[in-house]
Structure formats: C-alpha cells, structure tokens
Write a protein that holds these residues in place. Structure first.
Motif, PDB file in Angstrom:
ATOM      1  N   ILE A   1       6.728  -0.082  -7.582  1.00  0.00           N
ATOM      2  CA  ILE A   1       6.635  -0.813  -6.313  1.00  0.00           C
ATOM      3  C   ILE A   1       7.940  -1.554  -6.048  1.00  0.00           C
ATOM      4  O   ILE A   1       8.480  -1.512  -4.937  1.00  0.00           O
ATOM      5  CB  ILE A   1       5.438  -1.783  -6.327  1.00  0.00           C
ATOM      6  N   LEU A   2       8.469  -2.230  -7.054  1.00  0.00           N
ATOM      7  CA  LEU A   2       9.725  -2.961  -6.888  1.00  0.00           C
ATOM      8  C   LEU A   2      10.874  -2.018  -6.551  1.00  0.00           C
ATOM      9  O   LEU A   2      11.709  -2.330  -5.687  1.00  0.00           O
ATOM     10  CB  LEU A   2      10.033  -3.773  -8.143  1.00  0.00           C
ATOM     11  N   ASP A   3      10.925  -0.852  -7.200  1.00  0.00           N
ATOM     12  CA  ASP A   3      11.976   0.128  -6.899  1.00  0.00           C
ATOM     13  C   ASP A   3      11.888   0.609  -5.449  1.00  0.00           C
ATOM     14  O   ASP A   3      12.915   0.753  -4.781  1.00  0.00           O
ATOM     15  CB  ASP A   3      11.885   1.327  -7.843  1.00  0.00           C
ATOM     16  N   ALA A   4      10.668   0.864  -4.965  1.00  0.00           N
ATOM     17  CA  ALA A   4      10.481   1.318  -3.587  1.00  0.00           C
ATOM     18  C   ALA A   4      10.921   0.231  -2.600  1.00  0.00           C
ATOM     19  O   ALA A   4      11.573   0.526  -1.600  1.00  0.00           O
ATOM     20  CB  ALA A   4       9.026   1.699  -3.351  1.00  0.00           C
ATOM     21  N   LEU A   5      10.572  -1.019  -2.901  1.00  0.00           N
ATOM     22  CA  LEU A   5      10.962  -2.126  -2.025  1.00  0.00           C
ATOM     23  C   LEU A   5      12.480  -2.324  -2.037  1.00  0.00           C
ATOM     24  O   LEU A   5      13.098  -2.531  -0.995  1.00  0.00           O
ATOM     25  CB  LEU A   5      10.251  -3.412  -2.438  1.00  0.00           C
ATOM     26  N   TYR A   6      13.086  -2.256  -3.231  1.00  0.00           N
ATOM     27  CA  TYR A   6      14.549  -2.371  -3.336  1.00  0.00           C
ATOM     28  C   TYR A   6      15.232  -1.271  -2.519  1.00  0.00           C
ATOM     29  O   TYR A   6      16.202  -1.524  -1.810  1.00  0.00           O
ATOM     30  CB  TYR A   6      15.010  -2.259  -4.787  1.00  0.00           C
TER      31      TYR A   6
ATOM     32  N   ASP B   1      12.732   5.863   3.988  1.00  0.00           N
ATOM     33  CA  ASP B   1      12.264   6.209   5.333  1.00  0.00           C
ATOM     34  C   ASP B   1      10.756   6.398   5.405  1.00  0.00           C
ATOM     35  O   ASP B   1      10.122   6.004   6.380  1.00  0.00           O
ATOM     36  CB  ASP B   1      12.947   7.488   5.834  1.00  0.00           C
ATOM     37  N   ALA B   2      10.182   7.009   4.389  1.00  0.00           N
ATOM     38  CA  ALA B   2       8.733   7.248   4.385  1.00  0.00           C
ATOM     39  C   ALA B   2       7.963   5.928   4.337  1.00  0.00           C
ATOM     40  O   ALA B   2       6.963   5.754   5.043  1.00  0.00           O
ATOM     41  CB  ALA B   2       8.342   8.135   3.208  1.00  0.00           C
ATOM     42  N   LEU B   3       8.438   4.992   3.540  1.00  0.00           N
ATOM     43  CA  LEU B   3       7.794   3.683   3.452  1.00  0.00           C
ATOM     44  C   LEU B   3       7.952   2.929   4.766  1.00  0.00           C
ATOM     45  O   LEU B   3       6.996   2.326   5.263  1.00  0.00           O
ATOM     46  CB  LEU B   3       8.371   2.870   2.293  1.00  0.00           C
ATOM     47  N   TYR B   4       9.124   2.980   5.350  1.00  0.00           N
ATOM     48  CA  TYR B   4       9.368   2.316   6.637  1.00  0.00           C
ATOM     49  C   TYR B   4       8.449   2.902   7.714  1.00  0.00           C
ATOM     50  O   TYR B   4       7.815   2.165   8.472  1.00  0.00           O
ATOM     51  CB  TYR B   4      10.835   2.465   7.034  1.00  0.00           C
ATOM     52  N   ALA B   5       8.346   4.217   7.776  1.00  0.00           N
ATOM     53  CA  ALA B   5       7.490   4.867   8.767  1.00  0.00           C
ATOM     54  C   ALA B   5       6.021   4.502   8.546  1.00  0.00           C
ATOM     55  O   ALA B   5       5.277   4.294   9.507  1.00  0.00           O
ATOM     56  CB  ALA B   5       7.676   6.381   8.704  1.00  0.00           C
ATOM     57  N   PHE B   6       5.615   4.403   7.293  1.00  0.00           N
ATOM     58  CA  PHE B   6       4.245   4.014   6.965  1.00  0.00           C
ATOM     59  C   PHE B   6       3.941   2.608   7.476  1.00  0.00           C
ATOM     60  O   PHE B   6       2.895   2.366   8.074  1.00  0.00           O
ATOM     61  CB  PHE B   6       4.041   4.084   5.440  1.00  0.00           C
ATOM     62  N   VAL B   7       4.863   1.689   7.284  1.00  0.00           N
ATOM     63  CA  VAL B   7       4.658   0.312   7.730  1.00  0.00           C
ATOM     64  C   VAL B   7       4.628   0.249   9.257  1.00  0.00           C
ATOM     65  O   VAL B   7       3.779  -0.434   9.836  1.00  0.00           O
ATOM     66  CB  VAL B   7       5.742  -0.625   7.161  1.00  0.00           C
TER      67      VAL B   7
ATOM     68  N   LYS C   1       0.831  -1.204   0.000  1.00  0.00           N
ATOM     69  CA  LYS C   1       0.000   0.000   0.000  1.00  0.00           C
ATOM     70  C   LYS C   1       0.866   1.255   0.000  1.00  0.00           C
ATOM     71  O   LYS C   1       0.620   2.193  -0.751  1.00  0.00           O
ATOM     72  CB  LYS C   1      -0.924  -0.014   1.213  1.00  0.00           C
ATOM     73  N   GLY C   2       1.901   1.259   0.842  1.00  0.00           N
ATOM     74  CA  GLY C   2       2.793   2.413   0.906  1.00  0.00           C
ATOM     75  C   GLY C   2       3.593   2.604  -0.372  1.00  0.00           C
ATOM     76  O   GLY C   2       3.735   3.718  -0.869  1.00  0.00           O
ATOM     77  N   ALA C   3       4.105   1.497  -0.914  1.00  0.00           N
ATOM     78  CA  ALA C   3       4.875   1.590  -2.157  1.00  0.00           C
ATOM     79  C   ALA C   3       3.974   2.016  -3.315  1.00  0.00           C
ATOM     80  O   ALA C   3       4.398   2.778  -4.184  1.00  0.00           O
ATOM     81  CB  ALA C   3       5.542   0.254  -2.465  1.00  0.00           C
ATOM     82  N   SER C   4       2.731   1.560  -3.325  1.00  0.00           N
ATOM     83  CA  SER C   4       1.788   1.946  -4.370  1.00  0.00           C
ATOM     84  C   SER C   4       1.455   3.433  -4.288  1.00  0.00           C
ATOM     85  O   SER C   4       1.147   4.062  -5.299  1.00  0.00           O
ATOM     86  CB  SER C   4       0.494   1.142  -4.253  1.00  0.00           C
ATOM     87  N   ALA C   5       1.519   3.981  -3.072  1.00  0.00           N
ATOM     88  CA  ALA C   5       1.246   5.401  -2.874  1.00  0.00           C
ATOM     89  C   ALA C   5       2.460   6.269  -3.204  1.00  0.00           C
ATOM     90  O   ALA C   5       2.397   7.491  -3.086  1.00  0.00           O
ATOM     91  CB  ALA C   5       0.809   5.648  -1.437  1.00  0.00           C
ATOM     92  N   GLY C   6       3.575   5.641  -3.583  1.00  0.00           N
ATOM     93  CA  GLY C   6       4.759   6.397  -3.981  1.00  0.00           C
ATOM     94  C   GLY C   6       5.766   6.610  -2.866  1.00  0.00           C
ATOM     95  O   GLY C   6       6.709   7.380  -3.032  1.00  0.00           O
ATOM     96  N   LEU C   7       5.579   5.946  -1.743  1.00  0.00           N
ATOM     97  CA  LEU C   7       6.531   6.094  -0.636  1.00  0.00           C
ATOM     98  C   LEU C   7       7.745   5.205  -0.863  1.00  0.00           C
ATOM     99  O   LEU C   7       7.639   4.148  -1.478  1.00  0.00           O
ATOM    100  CB  LEU C   7       5.858   5.714   0.678  1.00  0.00           C
ATOM    101  N   ALA C   8       8.884   5.619  -0.361  1.00  0.00           N
ATOM    102  CA  ALA C   8      10.111   4.826  -0.466  1.00  0.00           C
ATOM    103  C   ALA C   8      11.005   5.144   0.723  1.00  0.00           C
ATOM    104  O   ALA C   8      10.822   6.154   1.408  1.00  0.00           O
ATOM    105  CB  ALA C   8      10.844   5.124  -1.769  1.00  0.00           C
TER     106      ALA C   8
END
Length: 78
Positions: A59-64, A23-29, A14-21
């Motif tokens: 999504i893959l780029d954000a996860l990487y 630190d922002a993605l980590y904080a979202f999770v 959900k976070g990666a789909s929203a464009g987060l990567a």
C-alpha cells in the motif's frame, strides 16, 4: 477531517489494497470520487503515507508511486 477527505482516503486505500498504482490508482479514485481534484488526491496520499497505522509495504509503495508521479512530473496526457 471532512467527509470528502475520508472518501478520498478510503478510495486510495481500497485501490492500493487491490494492487493498483500510479495511473490505475488515480483513475480508481477519480471513479469513486469524481469531484476530487488531482491536488486533493495527492495530498490525501501524502497524509496516508505519514499515517503510522498503515504498515503494509505494498500500500505504501502504491501511494509513493502515485505521489511521485504527480509531484515530480505530470503524465503526458494531463
């Protein structure tokens, strides 16, 4: 797969789909799964990267980016 893993993976997607990567993605999770440790979040991100059903490049780029940030070197404030 346990419900906790599914919750973490759903939050990552959900976070990666929203464009987060990174630190922002980590904080979202962490916001959505407060009991999730850094190790569990990174392992779930790695599991999602190897999932053949996920083919969206953003999504893959954000996860990487998240995995690299926490596997190669910890952020200064952690």
């Amino acid at each position: 797969m346990s419900d906790r893993w599914k919750q973490i993976q759903a939050a990552l997607l959900k976070g990666a789909s929203a464009g987060l990567a990174e630190d922002a993605l980590y904080a979202f999770v962490v916001e959505h799964c407060p009991a999730a440790s850094r190790e569990k979040i990174v392992r779930n991100a790695l599991a999602l990267i190897t999932n053949p059903d996920i083919d969206d490049r953003h999504i893959l780029d954000a996860l990487y980016a998240l995995v690299i940030m926490y596997r190669v070197g910890l952020p200064q404030n952690a």
